[in-house]
Design a protein around this motif. Structure first.
Motif, short mmCIF file in Angstrom:
data_model
loop_
_atom_site.label_atom_id
_atom_site.label_comp_id
_atom_site.label_asym_id
_atom_site.label_seq_id
_atom_site.Cartn_x
_atom_site.Cartn_y
_atom_site.Cartn_z
N UNK A 685 0.83 -1.20 0.00
CA UNK A 685 0.00 0.00 0.00
C UNK A 685 0.87 1.25 0.00
N UNK A 686 0.50 2.20 -0.87
CA UNK A 686 1.19 3.48 -0.94
C UNK A 686 0.15 4.59 -0.91
N UNK A 687 0.29 5.48 0.07
CA UNK A 687 -0.64 6.59 0.23
C UNK A 687 0.06 7.88 -0.22
N UNK A 688 -0.46 8.51 -1.26
CA UNK A 688 0.15 9.69 -1.85
C UNK A 688 -0.35 10.91 -1.09
N UNK A 689 0.47 11.45 -0.20
CA UNK A 689 0.07 12.56 0.65
C UNK A 689 0.04 13.87 -0.11
N UNK A 690 1.01 14.11 -0.97
CA UNK A 690 1.01 15.27 -1.87
C UNK A 690 1.94 14.95 -3.04
N UNK A 691 2.32 15.95 -3.83
CA UNK A 691 3.11 15.71 -5.02
C UNK A 691 4.52 15.23 -4.72
N UNK A 692 5.00 15.45 -3.51
CA UNK A 692 6.39 15.11 -3.21
C UNK A 692 6.54 14.11 -2.07
N UNK A 726 10.61 13.90 -1.94
CA UNK A 726 11.55 14.51 -2.88
C UNK A 726 11.61 16.00 -2.62
N UNK A 727 12.80 16.57 -2.84
CA UNK A 727 13.04 17.99 -2.59
C UNK A 727 13.82 18.57 -3.76
N UNK A 728 14.01 19.88 -3.73
CA UNK A 728 14.83 20.58 -4.73
C UNK A 728 14.38 20.25 -6.14
N UNK A 729 13.09 20.44 -6.37
CA UNK A 729 12.51 20.18 -7.68
C UNK A 729 12.74 18.74 -8.11
N UNK A 730 12.56 17.81 -7.15
CA UNK A 730 12.67 16.37 -7.34
C UNK A 730 14.08 15.89 -7.65
N UNK A 731 15.07 16.75 -7.49
CA UNK A 731 16.45 16.31 -7.71
C UNK A 731 16.98 15.48 -6.54
N UNK A 774 19.31 10.10 -2.64
CA UNK A 774 19.77 10.08 -4.03
C UNK A 774 19.64 11.48 -4.60
N UNK A 775 20.75 12.02 -5.10
CA UNK A 775 20.73 13.36 -5.70
C UNK A 775 21.10 13.24 -7.17
N UNK A 776 20.24 13.83 -8.03
CA UNK A 776 20.43 13.72 -9.47
C UNK A 776 20.82 15.06 -10.06
N UNK A 777 21.72 14.98 -11.06
CA UNK A 777 22.17 16.18 -11.75
C UNK A 777 22.13 15.93 -13.25
N UNK A 778 22.19 17.05 -14.02
CA UNK A 778 22.22 16.91 -15.47
C UNK A 778 20.86 16.52 -16.01
N UNK A 779 20.87 15.78 -17.09
CA UNK A 779 19.64 15.32 -17.71
C UNK A 779 19.28 13.97 -17.14
N UNK A 780 18.20 13.91 -16.38
CA UNK A 780 17.84 12.67 -15.69
C UNK A 780 17.34 11.59 -16.64
#
Length: 799
Positions: A685-692, A726-731, A774-780
């Motif tokens: 079960x996954x409950x989506x509390x908001x967009x992030x 997720x934070x920083x615009x999902x990065x 996990x932090x993503x950079x560049x073109x994901x």
């Protein structure tokens, strides 16, 4: 017979080349502003305006349709509007080049919003569209696998329901890692880079027939040209002890060059506890052991691909793994008189394992388009070098009275083991579409050489003394040649899909125990047919029937006849006379929409081999050996249901009910037979509390059962909780999890060996709190090519 084998290989290689070819119409659809048009429908009509074949253009506006010789009308449509219509005459493969269309007719206000089903059924696999699930598309590839139908991920162990083993592929290329190395690798793939996950329960002829195993194929999103991406990962897990990990992946794509580099390092330890009770006729043997198991793992991967032309590419890939899984352990065993309840003996043991495993693997590969008809060829050449050393120092002290049958004294021993496995493999694969069917075929060759050097030293004196009677040099050679062919045909207005395949494998083995002066040779030739039939009842309902024959080869180390002592009263030995086991598998699958999947299966295996513990009252030594000791059959039904009625709630449920029956070849060492019904239920079960932010839990309960190896397994329950954000615009993605909350998901079984009741249970720090960043950079969206290698099965057998 040998000539027959050679002729068969020749037939499988040459027959498809002499079959009639087909004609293709290719081209690129471009709009008024010279931009390519994706998802435009290309239709070929007869002169009577009857549609014969159609296809959507890809993201680059390209299309390819197949048709017989003749005169036709080519039509290009989008959103119900005809953008282009022209007459074409086809008598050979025809490239129409760039087709400029008038796309001003399209309504700019119209937005194409086609959403794929969450679950789709193809003729030989189930497809789980990760990008349509919030839970699955958050976190990493391991998180996505946790909610994939038919896959169980618990305590960082991946398993396929109803299968004893499984392999993991990325973009149809097998990942050359297992165990901790595989888990760390999957954690570097961010889930939002995954398009879909394919669950292949009965692998087709293209893949090796090794093991009662399935395959999981992770399909990444397409590579974005001229871009780069990077991800950095950090994790920490706290159980009895702590374990931390760090790693990163960098991908670069420029013009014809694609490069990838990744590194992963984990360090820490975990606690293990094992308990056993053996009921001898006059005495009760109770043992409790504990250990500290260390993790010190560094894995690296480097890859480079070069696109020579549109029709030819080549590349290389290196995978290296360096691991020091040391162990410190201690155990206490007591022997109690069954009548007087007096303690007859106490045995204390302490051990230290200093281990080092080094794996180096190199792959060279090339892909070529052979012609414009659609024939393609891929070639892989692989070299594997695996080295393992293990120095085990153990000390045993025994305090016993005369009634125990044991002697007072102590033993101080050093057991040294060196293992080296080398493998050279090559595989060629050809896709050969014909006018009436899609054909693929290929050849594979594998050459393996294994060397084991085991030495036992007595440390009781002033100087270590080599025990020649307990030292051994063992060499094992295994060569395999394989050929396969598979064909796929759609008919009945594409409502039926049939796929038939055949794989043949010829194997020669030679085991040489130099110290024992014992040589064992074996050779066998096997046929492995596969069959799949899919019927599409309508857009919401499909039924699939599949059959496959599989082979089980023993791990290389299980073939060494030498004894490896863990204490004075316990040793393990291999068996060079092991022969492969064979299994026949049947599945019937029903899929309804994207939320209901039902599978009925039956499997029958012969010459099954495994680990057997033999007990006796002469010396109370537990002997662990490997034997082909049972046959079995099993049948069951598995029901998966996904609830998609609420946007804020993702829910997946599984219930599986199965029956198994086993017959022993070594009665009365084991019971003559056993059988049982059992089941397990699971809910994710996954409950989506908001967009992030999302949060949820998973619970699974396994009911008691008799397993195929004639062992009784007690019930166990798994419960976990997680929070993802997720934070920083999902990065930046974070995951917090608590695993095995109830501390009840551990092994607990009982068995009868030589007429004595024995029970075993253990706990290996499966309850823990973990956090991952996990932090993503560049073109994901940049993904690297992952290569299936030709020696994947040999690699899986090194452990």
């Amino acid at each position: 017979m040998q000539k027959l084998k050679q002729n068969l290989l020749l037939v499988f290689t040459l027959v498809p080349f002499i079959m009639q070819a087909q004609f293709d119409i290719t081209g690129t659809v471009v709009g008024q502003d010279n931009s390519t048009i994706a998802t435009a429908e290309v239709i070929v009509l007869s002169n009577e305006n009857s549609a014969l074949v159609s296809q959507l253009t890809d993201e680059q506006g390209n299309f390819k349709v197949t048709i017989n010789q003749g005169n036709y009308i080519l039509q290009i449509k989008q959103l119900g509007v005809i953008l282009l219509e022209k007459n074409v005459t086809i008598f050979q493969n025809t490239n129409l080049g760039i087709l400029n269309v008038d796309d001003s007719k399209k309504l700019e206000e119209i937005v194409i919003s086609t959403k794929k089903k969450l679950i789709e059924r193809k003729v030989d696999r189930l497809v789980f569209n990760v990008q349509n699930s919030v839970r699955a598309s958050s976190g990493d590839a391991l998180d996505a696998l946790k909610v994939t139908p038919g896959i169980r991920v618990q305590n960082e162990t991946i398993a396929m329901i109803g299968k004893s083993d499984m392999g993991v592929l990325v973009n149809d290329k097998l990942v050359q890692l297992s165990g901790e190395e595989l888990i760390n690798y999957l954690k570097t793939i961010t889930a939002d880079n995954i398009k879909s996950i394919e669950v292949i329960t009965t692998p087709p002829a293209k893949y090796s027939a090794e093991g009662n195993s399935g395959l999981v194929n992770i399909i990444l999103k397409k590579v974005k040209q001229n871009s780069w991406s990077a991800s950095l990962k950090g994790s920490y897990r706290q159980a009895t002890y702590g374990t931390s990990g760090t790693g990163g992946t960098f991908t670069f794509q420029k013009d014809k060059h694609t490069m990838v580099a990744s590194t992963n390092y984990s360090n820490g330890s975990y606690y293990g506890l094992e308990e056993s009770i053996i009921k001898y006729p006059t005495q009760l043997w109770e043992s409790k052991g504990s250990g500290k198991y260390y993790t010190n793992l560094w894995g690296n991967r480097l890859g480079y691909d070069y696109q020579v032309s549109k029709k030819w590419s080549f590349g290389v890939q290196y995978i290296g793994s360096f691991n020091k899984p040391d162990i410190n352990d201690a155990s206490l065993a007591t022997m109690t008189d069954n009548i007087s309840q007096n303690t007859n003996a106490i045995i204390n043991s302490n051990g230290q394992n200093r281990k080092k495993n080094i794996l180096n693997s190199l792959n060279a590969h090339t892909n070529m388009d052979l012609d414009t008809v659609g024939r393609k060829m891929s070639l892989d050449i692989d070299y594997l070098d695996y080295k393992s050393t293990n120095n085990r120092n153990f000390y045993t002290a025994t305090t016993a009275n005369s009634q125990s049958g044991l002697q007072n004294g102590s033993q101080n021993t050093l057991n040294q083991t060196e293992n080296n496995i080398k493998n050279l493999s090559a595989q060629v694969h050809i896709d050969h579409p014909l006018k009436w069917a899609k054909i693929n075929y290929g050849l594979r060759f594998s050459f393996s050489n294994t060397n084991n050097d085991i030495a036992l030293y007595d440390l009781s004196g002033m100087q270590p003394t080599l025990n020649n009677a307990q030292s051994n040099v063992f060499e094992y050679i295994e060569n395999t040649q394989a050929a396969y062919i598979s064909g796929n045909k759609s008919f009945g207005k594409n409502k039926w899909d049939l796929q038939v395949g055949l794989r043949v494998e010829n194997t020669q083995t030679k085991g040489n125990s130099i110290s024992l002066n014992q040589v064992n040779k074996n050779s066998y030739f096997r046929w492995f047919p596969t069959l799949y039939l899919l019927h599409k009842i309508n857009d919401n309902k499909t039924i699939t029937l599949s059959y496959s024959k599989r082979i089980f080869r023993p791990n290389f180390n299980n073939l060494n006849p030498f004894r490896w002592y863990s204490s004075q009263y316990s040793y393990s030995e291999g068996n060079p006379n092991l022969i492969p086991g064979i299994a026949n598998n049947f599945e019937l699958n029903y899929n309804y929409k994207d939320n209901l999947n039902t599978t009925v299966y039956f499997s029958k295996g012969v010459n099954n081999f495994g680990q057997v513990v033999t007990l006796n009252t002469d010396d109370y030594v537990q002997r662990i050996t490997r034997l082909n000791y049972f046959s079995n059959y099993s049948a069951g039904i598995t029901q998966n249901y996904s609830y998609t009625g609420k946007k804020w709630w993702e829910n997946q449920n599984t219930i599986s009910i199965f029956f198994q029956h086993s017959d022993s070849y070594i009665y009365p060492v084991t019971p003559q037979s056993n059988e049982s019904f059992s089941a397990y239920i699971s809910s994710s079960n996954n409950f989506i509390l908001n967009k992030t932010v999302s949060s949820g839990f998973e619970v699974t309960h396994y009911f008691p059962n008799q397993s195929g190896d004639l062992t009784y397994n007690y019930a166990r329950t798994y419960l976990s909780f997680f929070v993802q954000a997720s934070f920083l615009n999902r990065k930046l993605q974070t995951t917090f999890a608590v695993e095995n909350i109830l501390k009840t998901n551990d092994f607990n079984n009982s068995s009868i060996r030589n007429g004595f009741d024995a029970s075993y249970k253990g706990y290996y720090d499966s309850r823990y709190i973990g956090v991952q960043l996990v932090y993503k950079m560049g073109s994901s969206k940049v993904n690297a090519r992952n290569r299936k290698v030709s020696n994947e099965q040999e690699k899986n057998r090194i452990n």
